[in-house]
Scaffold this motif. Structure first.
Motif, mmCIF file in Angstrom:
data_model
loop_
_atom_site.group_PDB
_atom_site.id
_atom_site.type_symbol
_atom_site.label_atom_id
_atom_site.label_comp_id
_atom_site.label_asym_id
_atom_site.label_seq_id
_atom_site.Cartn_x
_atom_site.Cartn_y
_atom_site.Cartn_z
ATOM 1 N N UNK A 199 -37.519 -87.602 20.524
ATOM 2 C CA UNK A 199 -37.141 -88.522 21.597
ATOM 3 C C UNK A 199 -36.855 -89.928 21.067
ATOM 4 N N UNK A 244 -36.044 -80.906 28.270
ATOM 5 C CA UNK A 244 -35.964 -82.053 29.186
ATOM 6 C C UNK A 244 -35.711 -83.355 28.432
ATOM 7 N N UNK A 280 -44.193 -77.834 35.526
ATOM 8 C CA UNK A 280 -44.383 -79.272 35.658
ATOM 9 C C UNK A 280 -43.146 -80.090 35.348
ATOM 10 N N UNK A 281 -42.035 -79.448 35.037
ATOM 11 C CA UNK A 281 -40.910 -80.260 34.605
ATOM 12 C C UNK A 281 -39.598 -79.502 34.766
ATOM 13 N N UNK A 317 -36.094 -88.950 42.878
ATOM 14 C CA UNK A 317 -35.990 -90.397 42.684
ATOM 15 C C UNK A 317 -34.523 -90.837 42.662
ATOM 16 N N UNK A 318 -33.648 -89.929 42.235
ATOM 17 C CA UNK A 318 -32.216 -90.247 42.172
ATOM 18 C C UNK A 318 -31.439 -89.669 43.354
ATOM 19 N N UNK A 320 -30.108 -90.942 45.883
ATOM 20 C CA UNK A 320 -28.877 -91.680 46.217
ATOM 21 C C UNK A 320 -27.727 -91.310 45.290
ATOM 22 N N UNK B 56 -43.879 -86.002 44.569
ATOM 23 C CA UNK B 56 -42.631 -85.305 44.245
ATOM 24 C C UNK B 56 -42.165 -85.484 42.809
ATOM 25 N N UNK B 58 -41.991 -85.429 38.828
ATOM 26 C CA UNK B 58 -42.539 -84.632 37.741
ATOM 27 C C UNK B 58 -42.669 -85.524 36.510
ATOM 28 N N UNK B 59 -43.668 -85.259 35.661
ATOM 29 C CA UNK B 59 -43.748 -86.053 34.430
ATOM 30 C C UNK B 59 -42.503 -85.804 33.580
ATOM 31 N N UNK B 60 -42.138 -86.796 32.790
ATOM 32 C CA UNK B 60 -40.908 -86.636 32.016
ATOM 33 C C UNK B 60 -41.033 -85.580 30.941
ATOM 34 N N UNK B 61 -42.252 -85.429 30.439
ATOM 35 C CA UNK B 61 -42.418 -84.540 29.299
ATOM 36 C C UNK B 61 -43.328 -83.367 29.678
ATOM 37 N N UNK B 62 -42.777 -82.151 29.657
ATOM 38 C CA UNK B 62 -43.585 -81.003 30.052
ATOM 39 C C UNK B 62 -44.755 -80.783 29.096
ATOM 40 N N UNK B 326 -30.365 -93.075 35.338
ATOM 41 C CA UNK B 326 -31.386 -92.409 34.518
ATOM 42 C C UNK B 326 -32.425 -93.396 33.983
ATOM 43 N N UNK B 328 -34.133 -95.216 35.781
ATOM 44 C CA UNK B 328 -35.249 -95.269 36.732
ATOM 45 C C UNK B 328 -36.138 -94.042 36.556
ATOM 46 N N UNK B 329 -37.438 -94.268 36.412
ATOM 47 C CA UNK B 329 -38.359 -93.165 36.175
ATOM 48 C C UNK B 329 -39.118 -92.830 37.451
ATOM 49 N N UNK B 330 -39.169 -91.527 37.749
ATOM 50 C CA UNK B 330 -39.695 -91.065 39.022
ATOM 51 C C UNK B 330 -41.139 -91.432 39.305
ATOM 52 N N UNK B 369 -32.719 -96.394 43.410
ATOM 53 C CA UNK B 369 -33.692 -96.264 44.479
ATOM 54 C C UNK B 369 -34.484 -97.569 44.616
ATOM 55 N N UNK B 372 -38.384 -97.492 45.470
ATOM 56 C CA UNK B 372 -39.307 -97.107 44.404
ATOM 57 C C UNK B 372 -39.397 -98.178 43.323
#
Lengths: 332, 468
Positions: A199, A244, A280-281, A317-318, A320, B56, B58-62, B326, B328-330, B369, B372
Motif C-alpha cells: 500500500x 481492496x 469485513x471488506x 460513504x460515496x 453521492x 455501514x 467497512x474497514x479499509x483493510x480486510x 476516494x 474520503x474514508x468511510x 459527503x 460525514x
C-alpha cells in the motif's frame, strides 16, 4: 546585543567583530494596543545570528564565516528559504574552479545536506537545494560526483519514511537526469518497496514513472509490449494478494488509461473480485471498473445495477458519487 | 464591512431556491431543466449520521490482508481507525444531546489571541512564514463569522505589517518576503498569502492606501523574472518550481489584473501534464497525486480558462472526480491527501474545495459527503476542552494552518456554490463563484473555493484596484 562572552558564535573559530550588526526590531510583549500580528519573541541567539546575516547578505559576502552563519540559522529554521538561497550563492563562489579546494566544498556540502535532511524529513527546500549543488558539481567537477552516494541517502530516507513526498520527487528527477529508467537496481529498489508494503502508493507512482515515464514525457513514442504485459501481470498479481488495495488497482487502471487500452479485456479478471465476498471488506475498485466495462459493452442496465449496489450497500460513504455516475449513464 | 449586502441576500435566496429544486448550477440551469430531478434527501441529525457511519462502513483493510501482509500502512491506518471509532463511540454513548457542535467562540478566541499577542520563541519556525501566519489567522477569523468585525485599528496594523515585508531596494524585485523585508527574499507563496490578507481587509476607507503601496508593475516584472519556458514558475530566486508556485502566481496575476501572454504562456500545457495516472495532480510532472497539488492544479486552470466546460477539453475530469471522492474514508469521514495515506483535517479544504468546484463544473448537486466530513471535523479536529483551534487528527495539536483550512472545510460542508454568469463574462470565471448556506443557522462565513478567502472578497478587491 548580547555581549561577546555569551555569543552563540564564540566557538565558531571565525571573527565577526568587523561587522556592524543590523539588529531585528525589538517587540514589546506588554504592548496591548497594537495587534502583534505574529511577531515572534526571538531568542537572543537568533537575534544575534540574523543581525549578522543581514549585513553579510547586503554586502554579498561569500565566505566561510558566512557559510557557517547560514548553517547556524538553518539549524534553527530549516524552512528559511532566504538563507538556503544565500547559502547556494556562497557555495557557488567558494567552489569556483580557480579555488584549490573547490570540489571538496561541494562534496562536503552534499554530506552536510544529508545531516540536515535526516533531522528535517519534511523539509521542502533541502532536496531542491541538493539538486542545485549536484548540478554545480556536475558542471565543474563531473568526475567527483558519486552516484552511489545518492542511492545511499535516498535509501536511508525512504526507510525512515517510505512515503516521503519530497524524497520520492527528488528520486524521480534523479532518475530523469541520469537516465536510470532501466537501471536494474532502481527497479529492484522500487519493487522491494512495494513488496514490503503493497500500500505504499508513492512506490507505485515511482514504478509507473520508471515504466511509462519516458512515454508520458514524450522521450519515447511507444512502450514495449513486453513491458506492458509484465506490468499488467504485476498489478494483477498484487491485486490478487490484496483485492481492496487502491494502489494496485489505480496502477492497472492507469496503464489502460495512458495507453488507451480497452478495459473490456479485464472483465474476467475483475469479476473474480466482484464475486468474492469478504465478511469485513469489499473491493470497491473492482466494482467501479466492472461498471465502466458494462458501459463500454453498451449494457447500461448492468452498469446501473452496479452503481446502485455501490451506493446502497457496498460503499455508502460515496453515495453521492455513485448516484452521479448512475445519472451520467442516462445522459449518455 | 459587508458591502452589497442586499445583493448578496438576494443572490442567496435565489440560489437556495434553485438548490431546493435540484438546480445548483445556475449556469447550466437553463439547458438542464429537463434532466434535473427534484431530490429531497432527509437530513439525518448528527447522532444518527455518526451511528450510520459506524454501522455501514467497512474497514479499509480486510482481516485476511492484515494477517497475511502486515505493513506500515496497515498499522498506521488501523491505529487511526481505532482512535476515531473510539471517539465516535464515546460521543454516541453520551447521547444525542452531547454530539459536538461548532464551538465558534473558543476558536475565535484562539485566533484573536494569536493575532493580538506576540508568538513565543517556540514558534520560531514561523519566521519564514510570517505572511502565511497572518493570513491563516485572519481568514480563519472571517470563516468563523468575524468578517465584518475586523476593526480599523486591526486593518491598519495589517496594512502596515504587510507592507513592511515589501522589498523595494532592488529594482527588479517586487513581492512580499516571508518576514521583515529587509532581509528575506521575495517569494511567490509569501506574496500570495500577503495579498490574500489585503483582499480580506480592503474597504472604502483604506483602498487608496493599499493601491498606492502596491507597485503592480514591479510585481509584474518580478513574476516575469521567475517564469520558465516550460510554463512553470520558480517560487523564488534559486527556488523550486511546482504546481503551488503556479497557482499562487496566477492568483496574484488575476487579483492585480496583470494577466498577459508572457505570464500565461504554456501554463495550461504544463498544468495539464501534472494530472497523473490516478486522476489527481502531482506537484510536478509524474509526481504522485496529492490533495494540496490537486487543489492548486484545478484552481490554476480555473484562473486561466473562461468557462467551466472548457475544463473537459483540458483534463480528464471524470478521473479527477473519481480520485477526489476516494479521498474520503468511510469510517473516519475525513479526507486523506493521497491514496493509502491517513486522513488529515487540512484536506477538508484541499480536497473539500474541489467538490464544490467540480459540482459546478459537472452541474451536480453533491459529490463528496459533506455530512460525514463534518462529523470528522467536529468530533476529531477540535479539542473537547476550552482551548480553541483545529487540528489534523485527534492525536495531534492545533496549529494556525489547520485552524484555517479545517474552518474553511467546515464552511464548505455547510454551503454550496454556483456561478454568476454575468460576473463570469465580465470579470472571469475565477471571480464568479457565489455561495449560499445549506442551513441558515450555521454561524460560519462563506468561503471562496478558488481563493480561500470570504466569498465575494476577490471580486471586490479587483474592483478596488481599478477604482480611482
Amino acid at each position: 546585543m548580547p555581549n561577546e562572552k555569551s555569543s552563540v558564535l564564540q566557538d565558531s573559530g571565525f571573527d565577526y567583530s568587523d561587522i556592524t550588526p543590523i539588529p531585528l526590531k525589538t517587540i514589546d510583549p506588554n504592548d496591548l494596543k497594537t495587534p502583534a500580528l505574529c511577531d515572534i519573541l526571538y531568542s537572543d541567539d537568533y537575534r544575534e545570528l540574523i543581525s549578522l546575516l543581514r549585513p553579510l547578505m547586503k554586502a554579498n559576502e561569500h565566505s566561510q564565516r558566512a557559510l557557517y552563519l547560514t548553517d547556524m540559522i538553518i539549524e534553527r529554521i530549516a524552512g528559511h528559504y532566504t538563507v538556503w538561497s544565500y547559502r547556494y550563492n556562497i557555495l557557488e563562489t567558494l567552489s569556483s574552479k580557480d579555488k584549490s579546494n573547490g570540489s571538496s566544498e561541494l562534496t562536503n556540502e552534499l554530506a552536510w545536506c544529508e545531516e540536515v535532511a535526516l533531522q528535517n524529513p519534511k523539509n521542502y527546500q533541502i532536496w531542491h537545494y541538493r539538486g542545485l549543488i549536484i548540478d554545480l558539481l556536475l558542471d565543474r567537477y563531473p568526475d567527483q560526483f558519486d552516484i552511489e552516494g545518492e542511492y545511499k541517502i535516498l535509501k536511508h530516507m525512504l526507510n525512515e519514511d517510505n512515503k516521503n513526498y519530497h524524497v520520492w520527487s527528488y528520486r524521480r528527477l534523479f532518475v530523469e537526469k541520469f537516465d536510470l529508467f532501466d537501471k536494474k537496481e532502481e527497479l529492484q529498489f522500487v519493487r522491494d518497496k512495494i513488496n514490503e508494503d503493497m500500500r505504499n502508493n508513492s512506490a507505485w507512482n515511482h514504478l509507473f514513472f520508471l515504466k511509462f515515464g519516458r512515454y508520458k514525457l514524450k522521450l519515447q513514442k511507444t512502450v514495449d509490449d513486453s513491458v506492458v504485459s509484465d506490468e499488467i501481470s504485476f498489478a494483477k498479481e498484487l491485486i490478487s494478494k490484496a483485492p481492496t488495495n487502491p494502489s494496485s488497482w489505480n496502477y492497472l487502471n492507469g496503464i489502460y488509461k495512458i495507453l488507451k487500452k480497452n478495459i473490456i479485456e479485464l472483465k474476467s479478471f475483475v469479476t473474480q473480485f466482484t464475486n468474492l465476498v469478504y465478511e469485513d471488506s469489499v473491493s470497491v475498485y473492482a466494482f467501479e471498473l466492472l461498471a465502466e466495462i458494462h458501459v463500454l459493452e453498451k449494457d447500461l442496465e448492468e452498469s446501473k445495477k452496479v452503481y446502485e449496489l455501490l451506493a446502497k450497500t457496498l460503499d455508502p460513504v460515496r453515495v453521492n458519487y455513485w448516484e452521479y455516475k448512475k445519472a451520467q449513464l442516462t445522459v449518455v | 464591512m459587508a458591502p452589497d449586502t442586499t445583493d448578496d441576500d438576494r443572490d442567496k435566496k435565489i440560489a437556495k431556491l434553485q438548490f431546493l429544486i435540484g438546480l445548483t448550477n445556475l449556469q447550466t440551469s437553463q439547458q438542464s431543466k429537463s434532466k434535473s430531478k427534484s431530490k429531497s434527501k432527509p437530513k439525518l441529525d448528527r447522532f444518527d449520521s455518526i451511528l450510520e457511519m459506524l454501522e455501514t462502513s467497512k474497514p479499509q483493510i480486510p482481516q485476511v490482508e492484515q494477517e497475511t501482509y502486515p505493513s506500515r500502512t496497515i498499522n498506521a491506518q488501523l491505529q487511526v481507525e481505532k482512535n476515531v471509532i473510539g471517539i465516535y463511540e464515546n460521543f454516541l454513548e453520551k447521547g444525542s444531546n452531547n454530539i459536538p457542535e461548532i464551538e465558534t467562540l473558543k476558536h475565535v478566541q484562539y485566533v484573536r489571541f494569536y493575532l493580538q499577542n506576540p508568538l513565543p520563541v517556540e514558534m520560531l519556525g514561523y519566521d519564514s512564514l510570517h505572511t502565511w501566519t497572518i493570513y491563516w489567522l485572519l481568514n480563519a477569523r472571517c470563516t468563523l463569522g468575524g468578517y465584518d468585525k475586523i476593526s480599523k485599528v486591526e486593518k491598519d496594523a495589517i496594512i502596515d505589517k504587510v507592507f513592511s515585508f515589501w522589498m523595494d531596494e532592488t529594482d527588479a524585485i517586487g513581492g512580499f518576503s516571508g518576514s521583515d523585508g529587509e532581509y528575506q527574499l521575495p517569494h511567490i507563496a509569501s506574496s500570495y498569502a500577503a495579498l490574500l490578507s489585503l483582499v480580506i481587509i480592503i474597504d472604502d476607507d483604506n483602498y487608496k492606501r493599499i493601491k498606492k503601496n502596491l507597485d503592480v508593475e514591479k510585481i509584474h516584472q518580478w513574476l516575469l523574472s521567475l517564469k520558465q519556458p516550460d510554463g512553470s514558475f520558480f517560487m523564488h530566486t534559486n527556488g523550486e518550481t511546482d504546481v503551488r508556485a503556479m497557482y499562487c502566481a496566477l492568483v496574484i496575476i488575476n487579483l492585480l489584473g496583470i494577466k498577459d501572454e508572457k505570464l500565461t504562456e504554456n501554463c495550461i500545457e504544463w498544468l495539464v501534464s501534472c494530472q497523473n495516472y490516478e486522476g489527481g495532480f502531482g506537484g510536478d510532472l509524474m509526481d504522485e497525486a496529492h490533495g494540496g497539488y490537486a487543489f492548486c492544479g484545478l484552481n490554476a486552470l480555473l484562473l486561466l480558462i473562461d468557462t467551466p466546460k472548457q475544463l473537459y477539453d483540458l483534463i480528464d475530469v471524470d478521473s479527477l472526480i473519481s480520485w477526489m471522492v476516494k479521498r474520503q474514508y468511510g469510517m473516519e469521514g475525513g479526507f486523506s491527501g493521497r491514496t493509502n495515506k491517513l486522513v488529515d483535517g487540512c484536506y477538508s479544504t484541499w480536497v473539500g474545495a474541489l467538490s464544490p468546484l467540480l459540482e459546478v463544473v459537472t452541474g451536480t448537486e453533491e459529490l463528496i459527503n459533506r455530512e460525514k466530513l463534518q462529523n470528522y471535523i467536529l468530533c476529531c479536529c477540535q479539542d473537547p476542552g476550552k482551548f480553541g483551534g483545529f487540528k489534523d487528527k485527534p492525536t495531534m495539536r492545533c496549529d494556525f494552518y489547520h485552524t484555517n483550512y479545517v474552518s474553511c472545510g467546515l464552511s464548505f460542508c455547510n454551503s454550496f456554490h454556483f456561478i454568476d454568469e454575468d460576473i463570469m463574462k465580465e470579470d472571469g470565471l475565477a471571480f464568479s463563484f457565489k455561495a449560499a448556506k445549506l442551513d441558515d443557522d450555521c454561524p460560519l462565513g462563506l468561503v471562496d473555493p478558488v481563493f480561500t478567502v470570504p466569498i465575494g472578497a476577490p471580486l471586490r478587491f479587483k474592483k478596488y484596484m481599478k477604482r480611482e
